[in-house]
Design a protein around this motif. Structure first.
Motif, PDB file in Angstrom:
ATOM      1  N   ARG A   1      10.974  15.055 -46.606  1.00 13.25           N
ATOM      2  CA  ARG A   1      12.298  15.248 -47.210  1.00 13.25           C
ATOM      3  C   ARG A   1      13.395  14.778 -46.262  1.00 13.25           C
ATOM      4  NH1 ARG A   1      15.553  19.841 -45.861  1.00 13.25           N
ATOM      5  NH2 ARG A   1      14.631  20.881 -44.078  1.00 13.25           N
TER       6      ARG A   1
ATOM      7  N   GLY B   1      19.680  25.479 -41.378  1.00 12.58           N
ATOM      8  CA  GLY B   1      18.751  24.455 -41.882  1.00 12.58           C
ATOM      9  C   GLY B   1      19.410  23.432 -42.790  1.00 12.58           C
ATOM     10  N   ALA B   2      20.744  23.571 -43.013  1.00 10.44           N
ATOM     11  CA  ALA B   2      21.434  22.642 -43.926  1.00 10.44           C
ATOM     12  C   ALA B   2      21.562  21.239 -43.348  1.00 10.44           C
ATOM     13  CB  ALA B   2      22.823  23.183 -44.270  1.00 10.44           C
ATOM     14  N   GLY B   3      21.414  21.118 -42.006  1.00 12.05           N
ATOM     15  CA  GLY B   3      21.516  19.791 -41.375  1.00 12.05           C
ATOM     16  C   GLY B   3      22.741  19.626 -40.485  1.00 12.05           C
ATOM     17  N   LYS B   4      23.438  20.730 -40.176  1.00 12.10           N
ATOM     18  CA  LYS B   4      24.686  20.652 -39.395  1.00 12.10           C
ATOM     19  C   LYS B   4      24.435  20.075 -37.998  1.00 12.10           C
ATOM     20  CE  LYS B   4      25.388  25.139 -39.731  1.00 12.10           C
ATOM     21  NZ  LYS B   4      24.140  25.496 -40.453  1.00 12.10           N
ATOM     22  N   SER B   5      23.434  20.643 -37.290  1.00 12.06           N
ATOM     23  CA  SER B   5      23.159  20.156 -35.924  1.00 12.06           C
ATOM     24  C   SER B   5      22.645  18.721 -35.961  1.00 12.06           C
ATOM     25  CB  SER B   5      22.121  21.046 -35.233  1.00 12.06           C
ATOM     26  OG  SER B   5      22.619  22.339 -35.080  1.00 12.06           O
ATOM     27  N   THR B   6      21.806  18.425 -36.951  1.00 13.23           N
ATOM     28  CA  THR B   6      21.265  17.063 -37.062  1.00 13.23           C
ATOM     29  C   THR B   6      22.400  16.057 -37.241  1.00 13.23           C
ATOM     30  OG1 THR B   6      19.219  17.913 -38.005  1.00 13.23           O
ATOM     31  CG2 THR B   6      19.683  15.588 -38.380  1.00 13.23           C
TER      32      THR B   6
HETATM   33  N1  ADP Z   1      13.320  17.953 -34.084  1.00 12.34           N
HETATM   34  C1  ADP Z   1      13.016  18.310 -35.347  1.00 12.34           C
HETATM   35  N2  ADP Z   1      11.821  18.018 -35.899  1.00 12.34           N
HETATM   36  C2  ADP Z   1      11.509  18.335 -37.172  1.00 12.34           C
HETATM   37  N3  ADP Z   1      12.353  18.995 -37.999  1.00 12.34           N
HETATM   38  C3  ADP Z   1      13.572  19.328 -37.517  1.00 12.34           C
HETATM   39  C4  ADP Z   1      13.955  19.017 -36.165  1.00 12.34           C
HETATM   40  N4  ADP Z   1      15.220  19.471 -35.955  1.00 12.34           N
HETATM   41  C5  ADP Z   1      15.613  20.044 -37.121  1.00 12.34           C
HETATM   42  N5  ADP Z   1      14.620  19.975 -38.039  1.00 12.34           N
HETATM   43  C6  ADP Z   1      14.691  20.468 -39.424  1.00 12.34           C
HETATM   44  O1  ADP Z   1      15.804  19.847 -40.047  1.00 12.34           O
HETATM   45  C7  ADP Z   1      16.473  20.762 -40.893  1.00 12.34           C
HETATM   46  C8  ADP Z   1      17.922  20.838 -40.491  1.00 12.34           C
HETATM   47  O2  ADP Z   1      18.004  21.411 -39.192  1.00 12.34           O
HETATM   48  P1  ADP Z   1      19.377  21.555 -38.423  1.00 12.34           P
HETATM   49  O3  ADP Z   1      20.064  20.242 -38.383  1.00 12.34           O
HETATM   50  O4  ADP Z   1      19.060  22.207 -37.120  1.00 12.34           O
HETATM   51  O5  ADP Z   1      20.171  22.543 -39.383  1.00 12.34           O
HETATM   52  P2  ADP Z   1      21.386  23.543 -39.068  1.00 12.34           P
HETATM   53  O6  ADP Z   1      22.014  23.125 -37.783  1.00 12.34           O
HETATM   54  O7  ADP Z   1      22.288  23.403 -40.254  1.00 12.34           O
HETATM   55  O8  ADP Z   1      20.780  24.909 -38.997  1.00 12.34           O
HETATM   56  C9  ADP Z   1      15.724  22.088 -40.779  1.00 12.34           C
HETATM   57  O9  ADP Z   1      14.831  22.187 -41.852  1.00 12.34           O
HETATM   58  C10 ADP Z   1      14.993  21.956 -39.474  1.00 12.34           C
HETATM   59  O10 ADP Z   1      13.810  22.702 -39.501  1.00 12.34           O
END
Ligand code: ADP
Ligand code: MG
Length: 276
Positions: free
Chosen positions: A39, A62-67
């Protein structure tokens, strides 16, 4: 390092941009990111970021904010889409196409602070701030903590600006969380960035320190730097941010003024999860 904290310095740290003359710094188009093929964690995210904005990003865990922040600062590779940086010299570069050398210089332009400050605990505050010059100086000079006088003056000026100069010679580990986060902001500003990203910078702080950090980020944005901050509190977004972006399952479901955020929008962003 010897340092006279009472020395007088030329306070040249003035706003670079008048609020009304906001210019586009980043154009993000259809940005898509997945960690595995199952996904998309970011799904065709498109945003225009202007100088001096203080943007709050909200969304469920898990919404993708940090990503999103990691993709913007080049720490994570994107799958498709573009992130155009409108440089001061008028040229436009797509940072998703950068090689590792370009990413290193991009990180000077795009500072990041984190929830856990990421300071070197046993080093004094001023040296931690000077470490912000890492991107500019040789590893040798940084290793032996050889910094130019003008960099020391700038570090002192920044610490004074965020009211932590009296702690300049203390070890970072002896400061409160709020003070450490202000040191982290000073370190990021040593790079003279166009953009400051902050990933939940107040998550571990008490209310008083939370407001001090939000005040500091506001001051940074008033200098013309675009500040993008991941936040959990709608109250803080409404009090401080000029714009709010709501992410749900990697898609932008709200982008506008915090004043226009309705309970319906919050339901969309948090999928009916209680947020206040
Ligand atoms: N290094 C990674 N490898 C695999 N999945 C990841 C990794 N980092 C984040 N995820 C997944 O990506 C999604 C978004 O994560 P993240 O950006 O941390 O969200 P948020 O900061 O909004 O909580 C989550 O489902 C998380 O589990
Ligand atoms: Mg996160």
């Amino acid at each position: 390092m010897s340092l006279k904290v009472n020395e007088t310095f030329n306070h040249s740290f003035k706003p670079r941009v008048i609020k009304n003359s906001r210019k586009t710094i980043l154009t993000i188009s259809e940005l898509t990111k997945s960690y595995n093929s199952s996904r998309n964690v970011l799904n065709k995210v498109s945003l225009e970021i202007k100088s001096g904005e203080l943007i709050g990003i909200i969304g469920k865990s898990g919404a993708g904010k940090s990503t999103l922040l990691h993709c913007i600062n080049g720490s994570k590779k994107t799958n498709s889409g573009s992130i155009l940086h409108h440089q001061n010299n008028g040229s436009v570069q797509d940072i998703t196409k950068y090689n590792s050398k370009n990413i290193r210089s991009w990180k000077r332009c795009c500072g990041t602070i984190y929830q856990d400050f990421c300071l070197v605990p046993r080093l004094d505050v001023i040296t931690n701030v000077l470490m912000g010059r890492l991107g500019y100086e040789s590893n040798f000079k940084t290793l032996f903590k050889i910094f130019k006088n003008k960099d020391k003056e700038k570090a002192i000026e920044l610490l004074d600006w965020l009211k932590i100069l009296p702690h300049a010679l203390q070890r970072a580990e002896n400061l409160s969380g709020g003070q450490q986060q202000r040191v982290a902001i000073c370190r990021a500003l040593m790079q003279e960035p166009d953009i400051l990203l902050a990933d939940e910078p107040v998550a571990s702080l008490d209310p008083k320190n939370t407001h001090k950090i939000m005040d500091a980020l506001t001051k940074v944005s008033h200098k013309g730097i675009s500040v993008i901050v991941n936040l959990h509190s709608i109250e803080l977004v409404k009090q401080y941010c000029t714009r709010v972006i709501g992410l749900s399952q990697g898609s932008v479901v709200f982008d506008g003024s915090p004043n226009n955020l309705t309970s319906n929008d919050l339901d969309n962003i948090y999928n009916d999860e209680t947020t206040l």
